[in-house]
Design a protein around this motif. Sequence first.
Motif, PDB file in Angstrom:
ATOM      1  N   LEU A  23       0.828  -1.205   0.000  1.00 25.41           N
ATOM      2  CA  LEU A  23       0.000   0.000   0.000  1.00 25.41           C
ATOM      3  C   LEU A  23       0.864   1.257   0.000  1.00 25.41           C
ATOM      4  O   LEU A  23       0.702   2.144  -0.847  1.00 25.41           O
ATOM      5  CB  LEU A  23      -0.939   0.007   1.198  1.00 25.41           C
ATOM      6  CG  LEU A  23      -1.797   1.256   1.357  1.00 25.41           C
ATOM      7  CD1 LEU A  23      -2.814   1.334   0.229  1.00 25.41           C
ATOM      8  CD2 LEU A  23      -2.479   1.269   2.696  1.00 25.41           C
ATOM      9  N   VAL A  24       1.783   1.348   0.936  1.00 22.44           N
ATOM     10  CA  VAL A  24       2.632   2.542   1.038  1.00 22.44           C
ATOM     11  C   VAL A  24       3.521   2.675  -0.195  1.00 22.44           C
ATOM     12  O   VAL A  24       3.667   3.765  -0.753  1.00 22.44           O
ATOM     13  CB  VAL A  24       3.471   2.500   2.335  1.00 22.44           C
ATOM     14  CG1 VAL A  24       4.527   3.591   2.349  1.00 22.44           C
ATOM     15  CG2 VAL A  24       2.563   2.629   3.542  1.00 22.44           C
ATOM     16  N   SER A  26       3.087   1.502  -3.284  1.00 23.89           N
ATOM     17  CA  SER A  26       2.374   1.831  -4.520  1.00 23.89           C
ATOM     18  C   SER A  26       1.814   3.240  -4.517  1.00 23.89           C
ATOM     19  O   SER A  26       1.765   3.893  -5.558  1.00 23.89           O
ATOM     20  CB  SER A  26       1.252   0.818  -4.769  1.00 23.89           C
ATOM     21  OG  SER A  26       0.292   0.891  -3.734  1.00 23.89           O
ATOM     22  N   VAL A  27       1.417   3.741  -3.364  1.00 24.35           N
ATOM     23  CA  VAL A  27       0.853   5.090  -3.297  1.00 24.35           C
ATOM     24  C   VAL A  27       1.941   6.156  -3.382  1.00 24.35           C
ATOM     25  O   VAL A  27       1.762   7.186  -4.017  1.00 24.35           O
ATOM     26  CB  VAL A  27       0.028   5.264  -1.995  1.00 24.35           C
ATOM     27  CG1 VAL A  27      -0.316   6.714  -1.746  1.00 24.35           C
ATOM     28  CG2 VAL A  27      -1.233   4.418  -2.057  1.00 24.35           C
ATOM     29  N   GLN A  28       3.093   5.907  -2.775  1.00 27.11           N
ATOM     30  CA  GLN A  28       4.116   6.947  -2.691  1.00 27.11           C
ATOM     31  C   GLN A  28       5.216   6.834  -3.734  1.00 27.11           C
ATOM     32  O   GLN A  28       5.961   7.788  -3.933  1.00 27.11           O
ATOM     33  CB  GLN A  28       4.740   6.944  -1.298  1.00 27.11           C
ATOM     34  CG  GLN A  28       3.752   7.361  -0.237  1.00 27.11           C
ATOM     35  CD  GLN A  28       4.358   7.384   1.143  1.00 27.11           C
ATOM     36  OE1 GLN A  28       5.421   6.830   1.370  1.00 27.11           O
ATOM     37  NE2 GLN A  28       3.674   8.024   2.061  1.00 27.11           N
ATOM     38  N   TYR A  29       5.339   5.708  -4.408  1.00 26.93           N
ATOM     39  CA  TYR A  29       6.437   5.559  -5.360  1.00 26.93           C
ATOM     40  C   TYR A  29       6.293   6.476  -6.579  1.00 26.93           C
ATOM     41  O   TYR A  29       7.236   7.165  -6.962  1.00 26.93           O
ATOM     42  CB  TYR A  29       6.570   4.110  -5.827  1.00 26.93           C
ATOM     43  CG  TYR A  29       7.598   3.961  -6.920  1.00 26.93           C
ATOM     44  CD1 TYR A  29       8.944   4.121  -6.644  1.00 26.93           C
ATOM     45  CD2 TYR A  29       7.221   3.706  -8.234  1.00 26.93           C
ATOM     46  CE1 TYR A  29       9.894   4.023  -7.641  1.00 26.93           C
ATOM     47  CE2 TYR A  29       8.164   3.599  -9.237  1.00 26.93           C
ATOM     48  CZ  TYR A  29       9.500   3.754  -8.936  1.00 26.93           C
ATOM     49  OH  TYR A  29      10.431   3.671  -9.924  1.00 26.93           O
ATOM     50  N   ARG A 112      11.038   3.440  -1.627  1.00 20.30           N
ATOM     51  CA  ARG A 112       9.617   3.129  -1.853  1.00 20.30           C
ATOM     52  C   ARG A 112       9.479   1.923  -2.779  1.00 20.30           C
ATOM     53  O   ARG A 112       8.644   1.055  -2.559  1.00 20.30           O
ATOM     54  CB  ARG A 112       8.886   4.317  -2.455  1.00 20.30           C
ATOM     55  CG  ARG A 112       8.944   5.563  -1.648  1.00 20.30           C
ATOM     56  CD  ARG A 112       8.179   5.437  -0.362  1.00 20.30           C
ATOM     57  NE  ARG A 112       8.243   6.718   0.325  1.00 20.30           N
ATOM     58  CZ  ARG A 112       8.125   6.860   1.608  1.00 20.30           C
ATOM     59  NH1 ARG A 112       7.917   5.812   2.370  1.00 20.30           N
ATOM     60  NH2 ARG A 112       8.198   8.042   2.163  1.00 20.30           N
ATOM     61  N   LEU A 116       7.881  -1.758  -1.962  1.00 16.10           N
ATOM     62  CA  LEU A 116       6.858  -2.345  -2.828  1.00 16.10           C
ATOM     63  C   LEU A 116       7.269  -3.743  -3.279  1.00 16.10           C
ATOM     64  O   LEU A 116       6.474  -4.687  -3.210  1.00 16.10           O
ATOM     65  CB  LEU A 116       6.615  -1.437  -4.030  1.00 16.10           C
ATOM     66  CG  LEU A 116       5.594  -1.882  -5.066  1.00 16.10           C
ATOM     67  CD1 LEU A 116       4.230  -2.027  -4.438  1.00 16.10           C
ATOM     68  CD2 LEU A 116       5.548  -0.889  -6.212  1.00 16.10           C
TER      69      LEU A 116
END
Length: 149
Positions: A23-24, A26-29, A112, A116
């Motif tokens: 989650l983190v 994929s959202v922040q990359y 990030r 992932l």
Amino acid sequence: MLRLLHRAWWLAVLSVVPALFILVGSVQYAPEAALDRRGVRETVTITADSAAGTASKNHRFTLVGPGGELDETLEYRGSNPGYRVGDRIEILRDPEGAVPLEDAVDVDPESRLGGLVTGVAAWTGMTLLAGWRGHVRRRENRRAWSGTI
């Protein structure tokens, strides 16, 4: 889902950790990779904080660069931003305006992406483990049923 399919609480609990990595990551990359690839580095001075002196946890810092005040603000959600009025910081700004600007210190797309990939690898391993566990349990149930008839 793992809990329902295989009656294994331990698998369900363990699956939360890689899910957070996925989650983190994929959202922040994507935004960080865009800033890293095409972002413009600028040294700016913080001239105002919209939440100064209030109990608000949403800070908006007004920035002044070499060419004057920027159209964008640096946003921070939390109680202790670590920035003060008068501080000079280096930012990464997207020239196309698609990604909000960030402090250059906070932009690290490699970590990030690593999170992932780690999350996807862990979830893949857990899926294989759950599938193998389900296969073994079904095989044991077939043997138990065939011996009673």
